[in-house]
Design an enzyme around this catalytic site. Structure first.
Site, PDB file in Angstrom:
ATOM      1  N   HIS A  49     -18.721   5.078   3.785  1.00 46.81           N
ATOM      2  CA  HIS A  49     -17.483   6.298   3.857  1.00 46.81           C
ATOM      3  C   HIS A  49     -16.311   5.182   3.785  1.00 46.81           C
ATOM      4  O   HIS A  49     -14.793   5.395   3.866  1.00 46.81           O
ATOM      5  CB  HIS A  49     -17.785   6.951   4.004  1.00 46.81           C
ATOM      6  CG  HIS A  49     -16.665   8.552   4.252  1.00 46.81           C
ATOM      7  ND1 HIS A  49     -16.031   8.196   2.828  1.00 46.81           N
ATOM      8  CD2 HIS A  49     -16.450   9.043   4.881  1.00 46.81           C
ATOM      9  CE1 HIS A  49     -15.463   9.423   3.070  1.00 46.81           C
ATOM     10  NE2 HIS A  49     -15.545   9.825   4.501  1.00 46.81           N
TER      11      HIS A  49
ATOM     12  N   GLY B 159      -0.481   4.313   0.021  1.00 50.72           N
ATOM     13  CA  GLY B 159      -0.910   5.581   0.573  1.00 50.72           C
ATOM     14  C   GLY B 159      -0.512   6.512   1.790  1.00 50.72           C
ATOM     15  O   GLY B 159       0.498   5.979   1.971  1.00 50.72           O
TER      16      GLY B 159
ATOM     17  N   GLY C  29       0.986   3.670   4.250  1.00 53.45           N
ATOM     18  CA  GLY C  29       1.874   2.674   3.612  1.00 53.45           C
ATOM     19  C   GLY C  29       2.611   3.605   3.048  1.00 53.45           C
ATOM     20  O   GLY C  29       4.091   3.334   3.026  1.00 53.45           O
TER      21      GLY C  29
ATOM     22  N   GLU D 152      -5.991   2.474   8.326  1.00 52.20           N
ATOM     23  CA  GLU D 152      -7.591   2.736   7.745  1.00 52.20           C
ATOM     24  C   GLU D 152      -7.465   0.712   7.687  1.00 52.20           C
ATOM     25  O   GLU D 152      -8.655   0.590   8.361  1.00 52.20           O
ATOM     26  CB  GLU D 152      -8.125   2.833   7.081  1.00 52.20           C
ATOM     27  CG  GLU D 152     -10.198   2.553   6.557  1.00 52.20           C
ATOM     28  CD  GLU D 152     -10.013   3.273   5.537  1.00 52.20           C
ATOM     29  OE1 GLU D 152      -9.774   3.797   4.338  1.00 52.20           O
ATOM     30  OE2 GLU D 152     -11.413   2.378   5.495  1.00 52.20           O
TER      31      GLU D 152
ATOM     32  N   GLY E 151       0.278  -1.136   0.042  1.00 47.93           N
ATOM     33  CA  GLY E 151       0.212   0.117  -0.114  1.00 47.93           C
ATOM     34  C   GLY E 151       1.614   1.367  -0.299  1.00 47.93           C
ATOM     35  O   GLY E 151       2.359   1.438   0.661  1.00 47.93           O
TER      36      GLY E 151
ATOM     37  N   SER F   8     -18.792  17.298  -0.130  1.00 47.65           N
ATOM     38  CA  SER F   8     -18.403  16.819   1.676  1.00 47.65           C
ATOM     39  C   SER F   8     -19.064  17.710   2.610  1.00 47.65           C
ATOM     40  O   SER F   8     -20.223  18.539   2.554  1.00 47.65           O
ATOM     41  CB  SER F   8     -17.355  18.933   1.811  1.00 47.65           C
ATOM     42  OG  SER F   8     -16.689  19.395   2.521  1.00 47.65           O
TER      43      SER F   8
ATOM     44  N   LEU G  62      -6.871  11.555   7.499  1.00 43.95           N
ATOM     45  CA  LEU G  62      -5.880  12.036   7.257  1.00 43.95           C
ATOM     46  C   LEU G  62      -4.520  11.730   8.389  1.00 43.95           C
ATOM     47  O   LEU G  62      -3.426  11.228   8.212  1.00 43.95           O
ATOM     48  CB  LEU G  62      -5.652  13.359   6.898  1.00 43.95           C
ATOM     49  CG  LEU G  62      -6.451  12.981   5.468  1.00 43.95           C
ATOM     50  CD1 LEU G  62      -6.364  14.484   4.663  1.00 43.95           C
ATOM     51  CD2 LEU G  62      -6.306  12.060   4.447  1.00 43.95           C
TER      52      LEU G  62
ATOM     53  N   ARG H 193     -22.620  12.854  12.093  1.00 48.56           N
ATOM     54  CA  ARG H 193     -22.641  11.478  10.575  1.00 48.56           C
ATOM     55  C   ARG H 193     -23.135  11.026  10.682  1.00 48.56           C
ATOM     56  O   ARG H 193     -24.951  10.094   9.750  1.00 48.56           O
ATOM     57  CB  ARG H 193     -21.503  11.139   9.937  1.00 48.56           C
ATOM     58  CG  ARG H 193     -20.277  12.636   9.728  1.00 48.56           C
ATOM     59  CD  ARG H 193     -18.692  11.308   8.962  1.00 48.56           C
ATOM     60  NE  ARG H 193     -18.347  12.771   8.616  1.00 48.56           N
ATOM     61  CZ  ARG H 193     -17.059  11.985   7.915  1.00 48.56           C
ATOM     62  NH1 ARG H 193     -16.105  11.041   7.661  1.00 48.56           N
ATOM     63  NH2 ARG H 193     -16.250  13.564   7.570  1.00 48.56           N
TER      64      ARG H 193
END
Lengths: 637, 248
Positions: free
Chosen positions: A401, A42, A45, A425, A40, A284, A441, A330
């Site tokens: 999500h 991202g 990673g 994640e 990974g 958003s 993030l 949410r």
């Protein structure tokens, strides 16, 4: 199996310092003798691989995309939290820690979350130095905004593309290491098995997505930063290629899977328009700051929204939650939307949508202020739907999500297999049962830049390089296992495409294990999933060959894993007899319809152990203790 | 609605390719071009034919995976839109639509509409970064950046690395892509120490990859889904020139 979280002793503020001091170090001259595999590329990673390379380790980094810059972290819009308190508005490490534990509905480890809040400030510094073009004030200082209902402004952002900019920062650091020779990139390469030798993770088996070749890679430690499993639902905001194969196959090799039922549903996505729909696009969350959410009072009202007079509209969030109104968290906003649609008030051709209306905001603020705040989002909405949000209310609906669950890791981010580390994640660690906005993030970069480079050294210092090579029997066995799966998938040669199965599986999960769940539905879902899985292996039509670029075969392997993962997800949801965060069990709610946690019986991490094909997985519990943030019921009335 | 697709089919990098015709029926205006290809592929698989290979991932216009020529235009007829967000409502019922891969010497075709863009990664690896090891950063606010610079830097940093600029350029030049990174980093104070050297190293790599030269045609800017401006190329040229004089 006894789960040892390895949380250091001492006051929470000192735990990470103490852990860093107690960790063993690898002699700088010896680092190049150690091989580390990172799967990974991202935020987690990519940051880890770059940092390992800088430290002097030999790194191999794998991603399924054609370039590490395309990992799905790139799609994060809103921002990244950090307890900098630049705005002088009362923020602190302790407050970020407190908000994250509470936001996670008291199902996360305090020590991990505290460390995350501590490291958050270093992340911003690192990213600024890399040249991430964060938003600035006129004086040149960093700009912040408040996000996701936080009472302080602690979110750093780069327009609506924060994830992209942070990922490019990590990608550029990674490519610098590639150029220096410390990191070798393997793009278009998918991990298809984990190799465990003498109880330790010692390598992986991969499939080259261009040639179809199966290959083995040996290492002294393996790191998975492969993201979440939201695509098990078929329709989600994840990238099409995001998949759970790496973590799932590691699970089948002995890594425990924690809290699979903690999945997050985002309330503001563009609704499904037809059967061909391939993914859902997130709008958003900031839109809820000025947009008002409503549905027609009358069921099945098909009039265009502007013809429905004010007194025939139901602003259901404002009605039910007068204090927070359209800004409720949410999970609550999502469930309320589902409820009004289930009752027949939904809008749009499918009846699965609610209005997000800006006409009041436009009247109050004027077109130009609204355009300034949301112009790019309005453009994106119009590009996809053809409707102009300045004139017609947007239609939105919740979508899968993020997944809070993932492979179980201890404080050192090590899974239950020694030498296998899981970050971002892909692990379960910091968000409990619900992740707050702008925190994903933060966690990915914290794990990759600042936690794992220390903890992996501690592991490697005790593991001498031993010259193991890929001819070892365990590698052969893993390669054969992979080939067997491929051959079985190709040999079925049935009537139905991979996607048609995936779509049906996703629908079962969404209907019975989505925004609201109940025991009866979950049991029904288990049966349906098993039935469909059996049909899959008999009747799937993959086509093409194994040793070729074969996108249908890539998907077929991933969907095979989704069937098993779906079963575990439902099993976990059924075993957790409470409602918390993203997991809402209809049997467990307050008279007002809010989530009812059961701290006496369920204040634990549910970690599942694989017991073999068609065997019930075994549940292990890691009790959660709260010394600092005392569990309370969330109220947004 | 109906469309008649003509798609470039090529089995592997060395096989000859050709256009194949696929009439499509029962399409919806709300579908994206990629969703239309999904539908086509499902039909092809069931018929036992080889599905069309195309690259895609996020399907929300940010990962830069997707992209091909539609009727000769990179990413198709809508400005600032990648093919994953391009819906069929921008096509006429019954229209003939031609889909072809990016064509550039530095982007060899792998299969059908998929090309190899790893040359772009090597350009970044050559110098498209600020050298700052993890952990050695000062506090974020010790480096003030004027809002104007930050905004212009962000404009250039928005590049998604899709390669449309190269595909659209008659010279197959990577000037806009390279200039975007040079502008992004060169506009920030953090990027100054390596600024000229960066341009020299990146441009040298561009040459090694056999991309063409920039002759200021501007097709790249016209097709860029992130609306990167030609100004980025001017910044690259300027830093390159300065570097040629000052770096030794």
């Amino acid at each position: 199996m006894k789960l040892d979280s390895k949380i250091p002793s001492g006051p929470i503020q000192e735990k990470w310092d103490r852990a860093r001091f107690e960790m063993k170090l690898v002699n700088p001259a010896n680092k190049r003798k150690y091989n580390i595999i990172v799967v990974g590329s991202g935020l987690a990673g990519g940051a880890a691989a770059a940092s390992f390379g800088e430290l002097g380790y030999n790194v191999k980094c794998f991603c399924y995309q054609d370039s590490p810059r395309r990992a799905h972290s790139i799609a994060a819009q809103g921002g990244i939290n950090a307890a900098k308190n630049y705005q002088n508005d009362g923020d602190s490490i302790y407050r970020l820690f407190y908000d994250t534990v509470k936001g996670g509905d008291f199902r996360a480890r305090e020590a991990n979350v505290y460390r995350l809040a501590q490291i958050s400030v270093n992340i911003i510094d690192q990213c600024v130095a890399q040249g991430v073009p964060f938003a600035r004030e006129y004086g040149g200082t960093l700009s912040n905004r408040s996000f996701g209902g936080a009472q302080v402004s602690r979110t750093f952002y780069a327009r609506g593309q924060t994830g992209q900019q942070l990922l490019l920062g990590a990608y550029q650091a990674l490519m610098r290491q590639v150029d220096s020779g410390s990191v070798t990139m393997f793009p278009r390469t998918e991990m298809v098995d984990l190799v465990v030798v003498d109880g330790r993770a010692r390598g992986i088996v991969t499939r080259n997505l261009i040639s179809g070749k199966i290959e083995s890679h040996v290492a002294d430690a393996v790191v998975l930063g492969t993201g979440g499993y939201g695509n098990v639902f078929y329709l989600s905001t994840n990238a099409k290629g995001s998949n759970a194969t790496a973590i799932w196959r590691a699970y089948k090799r002995g890594a425990l899977f924690a809290n699979p039922c903690f999945t997050q549903i985002h309330p503001t996505c563009i609704p499904v328009s037809g059967d061909y729909q391939s993914k859902l696009t997130l709008m958003s969350e900031s839109l809820r700051n000025d947009g008002r959410i409503w549905v027609p009072l009358a069921k099945g009202d098909t009039r265009p929204p502007m013809q429905i007079p004010e007194n025939e509209r139901d602003y259901y969030l404002e009605r039910r939650y007068p204090a927070f109104g359209n800004l409720v968290p949410r999970d609550i906003a999502s469930r309320a939307a589902k409820q009004v649609c289930d009752e027949g008030h939904g809008v749009g051709s499918t009846g699965l949508g609610v209005y997000l209306d800006f006409s009041d905001a436009i009247q109050r603020l004027g077109n130009s202020v609204v355009a300034d705040r949301y112009g790019n989002l309005f453009k994106m909405y119009e590009r996809i739907t053809g409707d102009n949000p300045y004139e017609v209310p947007m239609r939105i609906f919740p979508a899968i999500h993020y997944t809070m669950g993932g492979l179980w890791v201890d404080y050192q981010l090590q899974s239950t297999i020694p030498g296998l580390f899981v970050i971002g994640e892909a692990n379960f660690s910091d968000h409990g049962a619900n992740r707050l906005g702008a925190s994903a993030l933060m966690q990915g970069l914290s794990d990759g830049y600042f936690v794992l480079p220390y903890t992996i050294g501690n592991y490697l210092a005790a593991a001498r390089p031993d010259g193991l090579d890929a001819n070892h029997a365990q590698f052969r066995e893993a390669e054969e296992n992979v080939n067997r799966i491929t051959q079985r998938l190709l040999a079925a040669n049935g009537q139905r495409t991979v996607d048609s199965f995936h779509r049906e599986l996703g629908k079962i999960l969404w209907d019975y294990c989505g925004m609201a769940r109940n025991a009866e539905g979950l049991r029904l879902a288990l049966g349906k999933i098993r039935e469909l899985r059996e049909e899959y292996w008999k009747n799937v039509l993959v086509g093409g060959e194994a040793e070729d670029l074969n996108q249908s075969l890539e998907r077929a392997g991933r969907v095979a894993d989704y069937f098993e993962l779906a079963e575990l997800l439902v099993t976990d949801a059924l075993a957790r007899n409470e409602s918390c965060g993203g997991h809402f069990r209809e049997e467990f709610q307050t008279p007002e319809g809010e989530a009812l946690r059961d701290d006496a019986n369920y204040s634990y991490v549910a970690a599942w152990e694989y017991k073999g094909p068609n065997q019930e997985p075994e549940l292990h519990k890691e009790p959660l203790e709260f010394e600092h943030v005392h569990p309370s019921q969330r109220s947004y009335k | 609605m109906k469309l008649i697709l003509h798609i470039w089919r090529q089995k592997n990098p060395s096989a000859p390719g050709k256009m194949m015709r696929y009439p499509m029926d029962n399409l919806s205006h709300e579908m994206s071009v990629l969703e239309m290809l999904d539908v086509l592929n499902e039909q092809l698989i069931v018929k036992g034919e080889r599905p069309v290979t195309f690259e895609h991932d996020c399907r929300e216009g940010i990962c830069g995976s997707c992209g091909f020529m539609i009727n000769g235009v990179a990413h198709g007829p809508m400005p600032a839109t990648t093919v994953c967000q391009l819906t069929l409502r921008h096509f006429k019922d019954g229209e003939e639509v031609y889909l072809e891969p990016w064509r550039a010497h530095a982007f060899p075709i792998l299969k059908d509409l998929m090309v190899n863009r790893s040359a772009l990664d090597r350009i970044i690896a050559a110098g498209g970064y600020i050298s700052v090891p993890t952990g050695s950063a000062p506090d974020g606010n010790t480096i003030p950046v004027g809002k104007g610079d930050a905004d212009r830097s962000m404009d250039a940093a928005a590049c998604i690395g899709c390669g449309a600029c190269v595909a659209a350029c008659p010279n197959a030049s990577a000037a806009l892509f390279t200039g975007a990174k040079i502008a992004h980093l060169g506009l920030l104070p953090q990027g100054q120490p390596e600024r000229n050297k960066r341009a020299l190293k990146m441009v040298a790599q561009v040459t090694r990859e056999l991309f063409g030269s920039c002759s200021n045609i501007g097709e790249c800017e016209a097709v860029c889904p992130k609306e990167i401006r030609l100004e980025a190329i001017a910044r690259m040229n300027r830093d390159f020139l300065a570097g040629s004089w000052t770096e030794r």
